[in-house]
Design a protein around this motif. Structure first.
Motif, short mmCIF file in Angstrom:
data_model
loop_
_atom_site.label_atom_id
_atom_site.label_comp_id
_atom_site.label_asym_id
_atom_site.label_seq_id
_atom_site.Cartn_x
_atom_site.Cartn_y
_atom_site.Cartn_z
N ARG A 74 -31.39 -24.80 17.59
CA ARG A 74 -29.98 -25.27 17.15
C ARG A 74 -29.16 -25.54 18.38
NH1 ARG A 74 -29.09 -21.03 13.34
NH2 ARG A 74 -30.46 -19.60 14.25
N GLY A 75 -28.18 -26.24 18.27
CA GLY A 75 -27.33 -26.53 19.20
C GLY A 75 -27.71 -27.97 20.00
N ILE A 76 -28.43 -28.84 19.31
CA ILE A 76 -28.24 -30.14 19.68
C ILE A 76 -27.66 -30.91 18.47
CG2 ILE A 76 -29.99 -31.96 20.35
CD1 ILE A 76 -32.02 -29.87 20.78
N ALA A 77 -26.68 -31.85 18.98
CA ALA A 77 -26.07 -32.84 17.97
C ALA A 77 -27.12 -33.86 17.76
CB ALA A 77 -24.97 -33.48 18.79
N HIS A 117 -30.51 -27.85 8.68
CA HIS A 117 -31.05 -28.60 9.55
C HIS A 117 -30.97 -28.50 11.01
CE1 HIS A 117 -31.14 -31.55 5.99
NE2 HIS A 117 -30.12 -30.81 5.50
N VAL A 118 -32.05 -28.52 11.63
CA VAL A 118 -31.84 -28.11 13.23
C VAL A 118 -32.97 -29.23 13.78
CG1 VAL A 118 -31.98 -25.59 12.55
CG2 VAL A 118 -34.26 -26.69 12.63
N THR A 119 -33.09 -28.82 14.97
CA THR A 119 -33.89 -30.05 15.65
C THR A 119 -35.38 -29.41 16.20
OG1 THR A 119 -31.62 -30.73 16.67
CG2 THR A 119 -33.81 -31.25 17.78
N ARG A 173 -35.59 -20.00 27.48
CA ARG A 173 -34.32 -20.89 27.12
C ARG A 173 -33.94 -21.86 28.46
NH1 ARG A 173 -29.25 -20.95 27.87
NH2 ARG A 173 -27.87 -21.73 26.41
N GLN A 174 -33.84 -21.16 29.33
CA GLN A 174 -33.21 -21.64 30.63
C GLN A 174 -34.32 -22.62 30.96
OE1 GLN A 174 -30.22 -21.30 31.69
NE2 GLN A 174 -30.55 -23.21 32.86
N MET A 175 -35.54 -22.36 31.15
CA MET A 175 -36.73 -23.31 31.52
C MET A 175 -36.41 -24.70 30.46
SD MET A 175 -40.90 -22.94 31.19
CE MET A 175 -40.82 -22.52 29.59
N VAL A 176 -36.34 -24.29 29.28
CA VAL A 176 -36.47 -25.63 28.42
C VAL A 176 -34.98 -26.37 28.82
CG1 VAL A 176 -36.02 -26.54 25.98
CG2 VAL A 176 -37.65 -24.52 26.53
N GLU A 197 -24.61 -26.01 25.09
CA GLU A 197 -25.13 -25.09 25.60
C GLU A 197 -24.81 -23.55 25.01
OE1 GLU A 197 -26.28 -24.78 29.86
OE2 GLU A 197 -25.83 -26.69 30.28
N ALA A 198 -23.56 -23.72 24.59
CA ALA A 198 -23.03 -22.36 24.07
C ALA A 198 -23.80 -21.96 22.74
CB ALA A 198 -21.64 -22.33 23.69
N GLU A 199 -24.47 -23.03 22.05
CA GLU A 199 -25.10 -22.98 20.47
C GLU A 199 -26.72 -22.81 20.95
OE1 GLU A 199 -23.87 -22.52 17.66
OE2 GLU A 199 -21.75 -22.45 18.60
N PHE A 200 -27.17 -23.14 22.03
CA PHE A 200 -28.45 -23.86 22.18
C PHE A 200 -29.46 -22.50 22.24
CE2 PHE A 200 -32.29 -25.00 25.11
CZ PHE A 200 -32.56 -26.06 24.00
N GLU A 201 -30.18 -22.50 21.33
CA GLU A 201 -31.03 -21.23 21.11
C GLU A 201 -32.33 -21.77 20.05
OE1 GLU A 201 -29.73 -17.72 19.80
OE2 GLU A 201 -28.78 -18.35 17.83
N LEU A 202 -33.43 -21.07 20.38
CA LEU A 202 -34.54 -21.11 19.28
C LEU A 202 -33.98 -20.46 17.96
CD1 LEU A 202 -37.50 -21.94 19.88
CD2 LEU A 202 -38.32 -19.78 20.26
N THR A 203 -34.33 -20.98 16.79
CA THR A 203 -33.93 -20.49 15.67
C THR A 203 -34.63 -19.22 15.45
OG1 THR A 203 -35.71 -21.86 14.52
CG2 THR A 203 -33.17 -22.71 14.84
N SER A 204 -35.64 -18.73 15.90
CA SER A 204 -36.49 -17.61 15.57
C SER A 204 -37.50 -17.76 16.74
CB SER A 204 -36.75 -17.37 14.32
OG SER A 204 -38.27 -16.72 14.21
N PRO A 205 -38.09 -16.44 17.12
CA PRO A 205 -39.22 -16.41 17.86
C PRO A 205 -40.51 -17.05 17.11
CG PRO A 205 -38.20 -14.09 17.80
CD PRO A 205 -37.37 -15.04 16.84
N ASN A 206 -40.56 -16.90 15.88
CA ASN A 206 -41.65 -17.44 15.24
C ASN A 206 -41.57 -19.10 15.06
OD1 ASN A 206 -43.72 -16.35 13.94
ND2 ASN A 206 -42.95 -16.17 11.69
#
Lengths: 421, 421
Positions: free
Chosen positions: A173-176, A205-207, A235-238, A255-264
């Protein structure tokens, strides 16, 4: 009444099963995971279905995700050369990506609602003979490696020595989104490609970011660094890779929103693209037909796997509807009917995942100047055989470029515009 | 603009040329005879066009002989066993036979009216290289033996050692038509078959008698006795053969009227059915494509030659319209697309012309009891691939018979009729 057994509940198995059920043919699908287990599993891929596949789903009555809401319109290309090349190709009809942990359980339910039987069990090569005697036709539509060995390599094809790319795919999430909504296809020459795909998943709806990394290039760390060891560092590497290699995607990151939606929702690994025989013969004399991934395992770089599997399933389904004697003649008919398109998807994917030949670069250059040509290239994600008509040889690429230029000149002349040489 | 050269002005060459002209593609047909010479020549054959071919002629705008007036409805089968087997199969859409000395000159004129070029010249293997450089694609659609050698035998096929039948075909007046109007297919086991075909020729609606004589059988004299040595004796020989071997045709002969329509309306001879390679490569690297008789030379026993040639021409035409790079990829696409149907016509013709295997006799027996099955067999003269689905193996024939019987039983049950075991 003919009965058909299908090993595997992926796109090929489900589309074939659903088509045969429409004709009232008894079908059993054998799979080692329940729909609930599929839904609770790790992200398996990030594949999009193109319009020809969605139209097949409409015919099967399983198009539950209307493209108006779930689809996208365009391919946004970026080539990170010293002078970057940027252009867009548009689809006349939309493509669509749905998380397979939603898609496949939904189609499994449709299949059962329509009288299909799903039997949860492991199947390996020693089981094929017994299953072949329970059904008039047995097909394998699973990607399981040991089953692949039963079919052997495709005749007249040199097997690839290893993976062409090493892969990381995750949901973020966090990508327009792009405008118009679409897939970004970005190249970082020598290092890899990024496919950024608008996808519908459990988080909405995610990316999907599918990193296609060149073995030996600077981006292999995307496959080797483990997320769960240090999620923040991962996350920082990506983020750092996006900033350095894929700037047009990075520019849309919040960047405030950018994160994997789940470790899975992350998958890392690699495999060798493989084309196998269309069918094999058991000791009892019966033939077993390969369909989908077991027949052609594709690098996901141009997103052809599921579309090719669905196409192949339809060829099998159509052939079953017209001919229910499952002998060598039947197997050869299936093989011949699908060969051109299935092999084109395989050859085109490998061309795109390997070191780019000169004629591919020429096509990219020409597309950057020619809207019709890039729309044709984009629409041909539906028709890998037509794409391969353009890319199979340098002569073919030159002919496609010349044809499009002549067409543009003729249009310009018709409109009374000056023609530039 | 792509330019296509076609060697041969038979059905394959003309249908291909007309299709390409519809798309505005420049086409030159090379043939060694003018339309006038074709019209003034000896009877070349007695082939019928089936509905799928006539529909292709409609799309090409050359259906000048409406089936309402020129067509026929049925196949009347007769097997001269001690207990003769007699049955009829009906076509849902009519077939039609026109003397090729009328048909081909008419289509040559159509082709020229539509901007096609016909160049009258001999073409042999040494000429192919020069012609290949005048055109983007060169196809050979002539039956000329020496040109056939250029393509060589089809891969993986054992060539036949010699002719399966020895042939006499002539046009006759004085035979009343069948009711419903149709072709008679009569077998004199061990000796040969007679195909009696309603055909339109210079003399109007007449009857073609095509004698398919078994080498070594009692009827070889039909091929060896020369008409012009003693026309009256020749006529008497034919009458005597009809009386002894083909009594249902003989019963419709009016002896006062019975005569050959012209000494030119007779052909005697034999040839070896041959399947050749789809394409060959010249020393200059260019490929030449075979289409029609040069690719598959069929015994006329089930009248497939012209229909197969027309089908093959359409596959070539369709492929040209979508892909104008005439390399190995193009040649393979054509080969794969037409193989199933073209080889089925070849294999089925050879099965019917050779010593009848048990499963063919079983099918005949079943057809004599099953109207749907004999109508399917008749309609499949349009679809040799479907016919071969039924006849390729004893298992397939048994399956077709069982399927039709099950279908009949289900229909009877639905109609409340008693089902007989």
């Amino acid at each position: 009444m003919t009965s058909v057994g299908i090993v595997g509940a992926g796109t090929a198995g489900l589309h074939l099963g659903l088509q045969l059920r429409q004709a009232g043919i008894p079908v059993t699908i054998y799979t080692n995971r329940t729909a609930e287990q599929v839904g609770a599993g790790r992200l398996p891929n990030s594949v999009a279905h193109h319009a020809v596949t969605i139209e097949r789903e409409q015919r099967l009555g399983v198009d539950h995700w209307p493209v108006e809401e779930y689809g996208y319109d365009s391919h946004h290309h970026y080539f990170g050369l010293p002078e970057p090349i940027v252009f867009r190709g548009d689809f006349p009809r939309r493509s669509r990506a749905i998380d397979y942990r939603i898609y496949q359980p939904s189609l499994m339910a449709d299949f059962e609602d329509r009288g299909g039987v799903i039997e949860i069990r492991d199947v390996d090569v020693p089981d094929l003979e017994g299953l072949s005697e329970k059904h008039d036709l047995l097909t394998v539509a699973s990607g399981k490696f040991t089953l692949g060995q039963f079919f052997g390599p495709a005749e007249g094809r040199q097997p690839l020595p290893g993976p062409l790319r090493r892969l990381q795919v995750g949901l973020w999430r966090g990508i327009a989104p792009n405008d118009p909504k679409g897939v970004s296809i970005a190249a970082s020459p020598g290092h890899g490609d990024l496919l950024e795909i608008p996808i519908y998943s459990f988080a909405g709806h995610v990316t999907a970011l599918l990193f296609e990394n060149v073995p030996g290039g600077a981006l292999e760390k995307l496959v080797d660094v483990k997320h769960d060891d240090d999620p923040a560092a991962f996350r920082q590497m990506v983020l750092d890779v996006l900033r350095e290699h894929y700037p047009l995607t990075f520019a849309r990151v919040d960047e405030a929103e950018f994160e994997l939606t789940s470790p899975n929702d992350l998958l890392q690994g690699q495999f060798t693209p493989t084309l196998r025989g269309d069918y094999g013969q058991l000791d009892n004399g019966r033939y077993v037909l390969a369909v989908g991934d077991i027949h052609s395992t594709l690098d996901p770089i141009v997103g052809q796997g599921a579309n090719s599997a669905s196409y192949s399933a339809q060829v099998v389904g159509d052939t079953v509807l017209e001919d229910q004697t499952f002998d060598l003649r039947f197997m050869r008919k299936v093989a011949e009917r699908r060969r051109n398109r299935v092999e084109a998807a395989f050859d085109w994917s490998n061309l795109m995942a390997g070191p780019p030949p000169g004629h591919l670069l020429q096509l990219v250059g020409a597309m950057s100047q020619d809207q019709d040509l890039r729309n044709e290239f984009t629409w041909n994600f539906n028709f890998p055989d037509r794409q391969w008509d353009i890319l199979a040889t340098p002569e073919r690429t030159a002919a496609a470029i010349a044809r499009s230029a002549a067409h543009a000149a003729a249009n310009a002349a018709e409109n009374g515009e000056p023609i530039h040489a």
